[in-house]
Design an enzyme around this catalytic site. Structure first.
Site, short mmCIF file in Angstrom:
data_model
loop_
_atom_site.label_atom_id
_atom_site.label_comp_id
_atom_site.label_asym_id
_atom_site.label_seq_id
_atom_site.Cartn_x
_atom_site.Cartn_y
_atom_site.Cartn_z
N HIS A 74 0.83 -1.21 0.00
CA HIS A 74 0.00 0.00 0.00
C HIS A 74 0.87 1.26 0.00
O HIS A 74 0.45 2.31 0.49
CB HIS A 74 -0.93 0.01 1.22
CG HIS A 74 -1.93 -1.12 1.21
ND1 HIS A 74 -2.73 -1.41 2.27
CD2 HIS A 74 -2.24 -2.02 0.25
CE1 HIS A 74 -3.50 -2.46 1.98
NE2 HIS A 74 -3.21 -2.85 0.76
C1 LIG Z 1 0.47 -7.38 -4.77
C2 LIG Z 1 -0.46 -6.26 -4.37
C3 LIG Z 1 -1.57 -6.54 -3.58
C4 LIG Z 1 -2.44 -5.52 -3.20
N1 LIG Z 1 -3.61 -5.84 -2.58
C5 LIG Z 1 -4.57 -4.88 -2.44
C6 LIG Z 1 -5.88 -5.22 -2.00
O1 LIG Z 1 -6.23 -6.39 -1.79
N2 LIG Z 1 -6.78 -4.20 -1.84
C7 LIG Z 1 -6.46 -2.89 -2.08
O2 LIG Z 1 -7.30 -2.03 -1.89
N3 LIG Z 1 -5.22 -2.56 -2.51
C8 LIG Z 1 -4.29 -3.51 -2.73
N4 LIG Z 1 -3.06 -3.17 -3.23
C9 LIG Z 1 -2.75 -1.74 -3.43
C10 LIG Z 1 -3.36 -1.12 -4.67
O3 LIG Z 1 -3.49 -2.06 -5.71
C11 LIG Z 1 -2.49 0.08 -5.09
O4 LIG Z 1 -2.37 0.97 -4.01
C12 LIG Z 1 -3.08 0.85 -6.27
O5 LIG Z 1 -3.31 -0.06 -7.33
C13 LIG Z 1 -2.16 1.98 -6.73
O6 LIG Z 1 -2.77 2.67 -7.79
P1 LIG Z 1 -2.03 3.81 -8.62
O7 LIG Z 1 -3.01 4.31 -9.62
O8 LIG Z 1 -1.43 4.80 -7.68
O9 LIG Z 1 -0.82 3.06 -9.34
P2 LIG Z 1 -0.86 1.84 -10.37
O10 LIG Z 1 -2.15 1.13 -10.35
O11 LIG Z 1 0.39 1.06 -10.13
O12 LIG Z 1 -0.77 2.56 -11.79
C14 LIG Z 1 0.38 3.11 -12.34
C15 LIG Z 1 0.44 2.72 -13.81
O13 LIG Z 1 1.36 3.57 -14.48
C16 LIG Z 1 2.14 2.82 -15.38
N5 LIG Z 1 3.39 3.56 -15.58
C17 LIG Z 1 4.34 3.86 -14.66
N6 LIG Z 1 5.31 4.59 -15.21
C18 LIG Z 1 4.98 4.78 -16.52
C19 LIG Z 1 5.61 5.46 -17.62
N7 LIG Z 1 6.77 6.10 -17.47
N8 LIG Z 1 4.99 5.44 -18.83
C20 LIG Z 1 3.80 4.79 -19.00
N9 LIG Z 1 3.17 4.13 -17.99
C21 LIG Z 1 3.76 4.14 -16.77
C22 LIG Z 1 2.30 1.47 -14.67
O14 LIG Z 1 2.65 0.45 -15.57
C23 LIG Z 1 0.93 1.29 -14.03
O15 LIG Z 1 0.02 0.60 -14.87
C24 LIG Z 1 -2.16 -4.18 -3.59
C25 LIG Z 1 -1.05 -3.89 -4.37
C26 LIG Z 1 -0.21 -4.91 -4.78
C27 LIG Z 1 0.98 -4.57 -5.65
#
Ligand SMILES: Cc1cc2nc3c(=O)[nH]c(=O)nc-3n(C[C@H](O)[C@H](O)[C@H](O)COP(=O)(O)OP(=O)(O)OC[C@H]3O[C@@H](n4cnc5c(N)ncnc54)[C@H](O)[C@@H]3O)c2cc1C
Ligand SMILES: *[C@@H]1O[C@H](CO)[C@@H](O)[C@H](O)[C@H]1NC(C)=O
Ligand SMILES: *[C@@H]1O[C@H](CO)[C@@H](O)[C@H](O)[C@H]1NC(C)=O
Ligand SMILES: *[C@@H]1O[C@H](CO)[C@@H](O)[C@H](O)[C@H]1NC(C)=O
Ligand SMILES: *[C@@H]1O[C@H](CO)[C@@H](O)[C@H](O)[C@H]1NC(C)=O
Ligand SMILES: *[C@@H]1O[C@H](CO)[C@@H](O)[C@H](O)[C@H]1NC(C)=O
Length: 581
Positions: free
Chosen positions: A516
């Site tokens: 997280h």
């Molecule tokens: C293994 C795991 C288990 C988890 N379990 C849970 C759960 O059960 N319940 C829950 O609520 N949360 C859970 N989480 C946490 C939750 O999934 C994350 O906090 C959330 O997905 C983060 O969202 P975000 O939009 O900030 O980033 P992300 O969803 O990571 O999105 C970022 C995106 O940007 C892309 N990206 C990055 N840099 C670039 C670039 N330079 N050019 C183009 N694209 C790029 C990446 O590929 C990615 O697709 C878990 C996370 C993980 C990893």
């Protein structure tokens, strides 16, 4: 009679199937607007967009779907498609997916300088494609503290929920935790709910009853397909600015396609309202800002990046909620479950559980779900001694572990809003190199106190009747459980939970992550209340990097909600009532 338009569409779809290897038989949806990045220059359409979103993740997908209702949107995602990828789509592959360290994997592992093995999503749908699926909202108090419009928040969550969220049919392990929590005094039982309420509840999940995963990518179905283009394997290298005016203005992005070729995509210059929105996650977003010239002076100088604006806060205050867990042997194998039940204590530690056991009779095919050896949650080795290589070799020698060591599940606790803070250090100018990230787990004494409280709560749960019925804990001496746990690559257990020093040591030695992590582009420091980057025009950050605190017990619900919420806010600001959302 097939129209010319349809003909082009069919050809594009065919092209996509050839170029995107993960589009296979298991595909349940097809999107005409998903394209490989290399198709960018050959397509006849204009290269000018009203919004360019960097990162098709948890926040980026709902944001793109919403903005495309009225404007031309380009969504750039560095990873591939989740469709037809069995590692993404099936709960039973959760641990296999996280163990896949190949360059095409949806999960990109890294180890923080603290020595905790972690991962970053690299796939359309982001974290929702590799996570444990648990779905639960932030509290109204959290919403209030952040300063969001509560009414719009309450409209944005259901927009996500009716598309991709279910309530689970809980199995024996999650039900034992539910009863155990209540018997240990984490009450009342609040039933099946998405709301954040003190006591015990069963939350939502993005897995259906067959274990099939929905993801944030599915939210793109709500887009206007004629106004949205999604490019896969499009890795954005940096944001380009016009520095002629009073303030630097973001004008476009430079990205590489799946063949390594470089492209430039530009914003529509006819209106000042066009924007680039970074949704690259808590590591990707601060990294991209710094590599684009917005960051601490010393970092920009060291990396020789042309400065656009100095801001010492970019990449600072990286936070991760520490997780610690206890292995509980059971009389019989238990059905696999990730996270479904949660105990929300008033002290700010949250109790959850997972179980995982293959039906196989040899240990190499058995696994511990979210605590698997394959993932590298090597909590039998203190953090400073862990490495990705060690994790990999441990997973391969799993066959030496006795089968009993896989008979059981875990109860885990994570602490809310850690006060321990870290930072990230960019190692070079290559966007593909994950920066050094440090979280400084338990450097603040209050975090340690909350861990001790959480572990003691778990011990109470273990002593309840529901666990006595299910588990073998009472049949083994602590030493026996400990020995079994260590061989199975699961926790040390604290020898005496009444001895604070011993539990504190347990917390430090067995700390792992529940993934997280957040921060790096905080509101008030890097972005304003509307998520606009301070000091420049035409640039926002919308994702987990802006969060001061991880929302709810688990963040994905609120990060998706935030994408929808900001999309609606931007449309309403530009169009008023005509926004129609
Ligand atoms: C293994 C795991 C288990 C988890 N379990 C849970 C759960 O059960 N319940 C829950 O609520 N949360 C859970 N989480 C946490 C939750 O999934 C994350 O906090 C959330 O997905 C983060 O969202 P975000 O939009 O900030 O980033 P992300 O969803 O990571 O999105 C970022 C995106 O940007 C892309 N990206 C990055 N840099 C670039 C670039 N330079 N050019 C183009 N694209 C790029 C990446 O590929 C990615 O697709 C878990 C996370 C993980 C990893
Ligand atoms: C799934 O992960 C395994 C490794 O854990 C890997 O060998 C396999 O290629 C992956 N499958 C896909 C479709 O990516
Ligand atoms: C990055 O982290 C590694 C491992 O902790 C350390 O050896 C290295 O010095 C760090 N590099 C920088 C530039 O901080
Ligand atoms: C939003 O919904 C929650 C229940 O899910 C409720 O407690 C809260 O008061 C609502 N907020 C507003 C502003 O309506
Ligand atoms: C565990 O102990 C109980 C008594 O506490 C006993 O009834 C049961 O048979 C034992 N189970 C095993 C697997 O030895
Ligand atoms: C903790 O409990 C054990 C046994 O229950 C007892 O022997 C020990 O003295 C206790 N330790 C402390 C510090 O109270």
């Amino acid at each position: 009679m097939v129209s010319r338009k349809e003909e082009i569409l069919v050809k594009l779809l065919a092209l996509l199937c050839i170029l995107a290897p993960s589009q296979g038989k298991g595909q349940r949806h097809s999107f005409p607007y998903l394209r490989p990045a290399s198709s960018f220059s050959s397509l006849p359409q204009t290269h000018y967009y009203d919004y360019i979103i960097v990162g098709g993740g948890t926040a980026g997908c709902p944001l793109a779907a919403t903005l495309s209702q009225k404007y031309n949107v380009l969504l750039l995602e560095r990873g591939g498609s989740p469709y037809g990828n069995r590692n993404v789509s099936y709960m039973q592959n959760f641990h296999i997916s996280l163990a896949d360290m190949s360059p095409n994997s949806a999960s990109q592992p890294f180890i923080s300088t603290d020595g905790v093995i972690n991962t970053r999503a690299r796939v359309l749908g982001g974290g929702t494609c590799i996570n444990a699926g648990f779905y639960t909202r932030a509290s109204p108090r959290y919403v209030n503290e952040v300063g969001w419009d509560g009414k719009l928040v309450n409209e944005s969550y259901p927009w996500i929920e009716r598309r991709i969220v279910h309530f689970p049919k809980i199995g024996p392990w999650q039900d034992a935790l539910r009863k155990g929590l209540l018997q240990a005094g984490v009450s009342p039982f609040n039933g099946y709910t998405y709301d954040h309420l003190y006591g015990t509840k069963v939350g939502g999940t993005i897995f259906d009853d067959t274990g099939y995963r929905s993801t944030a990518a599915d939210l793109l179905k709500a887009s206007n397909p004629r106004k949205l283009r999604v490019l896969l394997h499009a890795t954005v290298q940096n944001i380009m600015f016009n520095t002629q005016g009073q303030k630097p203005k973001a004008i476009g992005v430079r990205f590489k396609d799946e063949l390594g070729h470089e492209h430039k995509a530009y914003l529509n210059q006819k209106t000042a309202a066009s924007e680039i929105i970074i949704s690259s996650g808590a590591i990707g977003s601060p990294q991209l800002l710094i590599l684009s010239g917005i960051g601490p002076k010393e970092d920009l100088e060291r990396l020789r990046v042309k400065p656009i604006l100095y801001n010492q806060h970019v990449g600072k205050e990286m936070l991760d909620n520490p997780m610690n867990s206890i292995f509980v042997p059971t009389k019989k194998p238990v059905k696999q479950s990730l996270i479904e039940t949660v105990g929300i204590t008033k002290v700010g530690s949250f109790i959850e559980a997972s179980s995982g056991f293959g039906q196989s009779s040899d240990s190499i095919h058995c696994h511990h779900g979210i605590m698997s050896a394959e993932i590298g949650q090597l909590s039998t080795i203190p953090p400073k001694q862990r490495s990705l290589d060690l994790a990999r070799s441990f997973a391969q020698t799993k066959k030496d572990i006795p089968i009993e060591a896989f008979r059981g599940g875990f109860i885990l606790e994570k602490i809310d809003g850690p006060l321990s803070k870290g930072q990230l250090t960019i190692l070079n100018t290559d966007i593909e190199t994950t920066p050094n990230v440090t979280f400084n787990y338990f450097s603040h004494p209050q975090d340690l106190r909350r861990c001790v409280f959480g572990i003691r709560t778990i011990e109470q749960i273990l002593r309840t009747k529901s666990f006595a019925d299910l588990s073998d804990v009472h049949n083994y001496s602590s030493e026996e459980v400990l020995r079994m746990s260590v061989r199975a690559n699961v926790n040390f257990i604290p020898k005496q939970t009444n001895d604070t020093k011993s539990v504190e040591q347990f917390c430090r030695d067995t700390v792992i992550t529940i993934w997280h992590y957040h921060g790096g582009c905080h509101v008030g420091k890097v972005v304003d209340q509307e998520y606009r980057v301070f000091g420049v025009d035409g640039l926002r950050v919308v994702d987990g990097s802006t969060l001061l605190k991880s929302p709810g017990t688990n963040p994905q619900a609120t990060v998706m909600m935030m994408g929808r919420y900001m999309g609606v806010k931007i449309l309403r600001t530009r169009l008023g009532r005509a926004a129609g959302v």
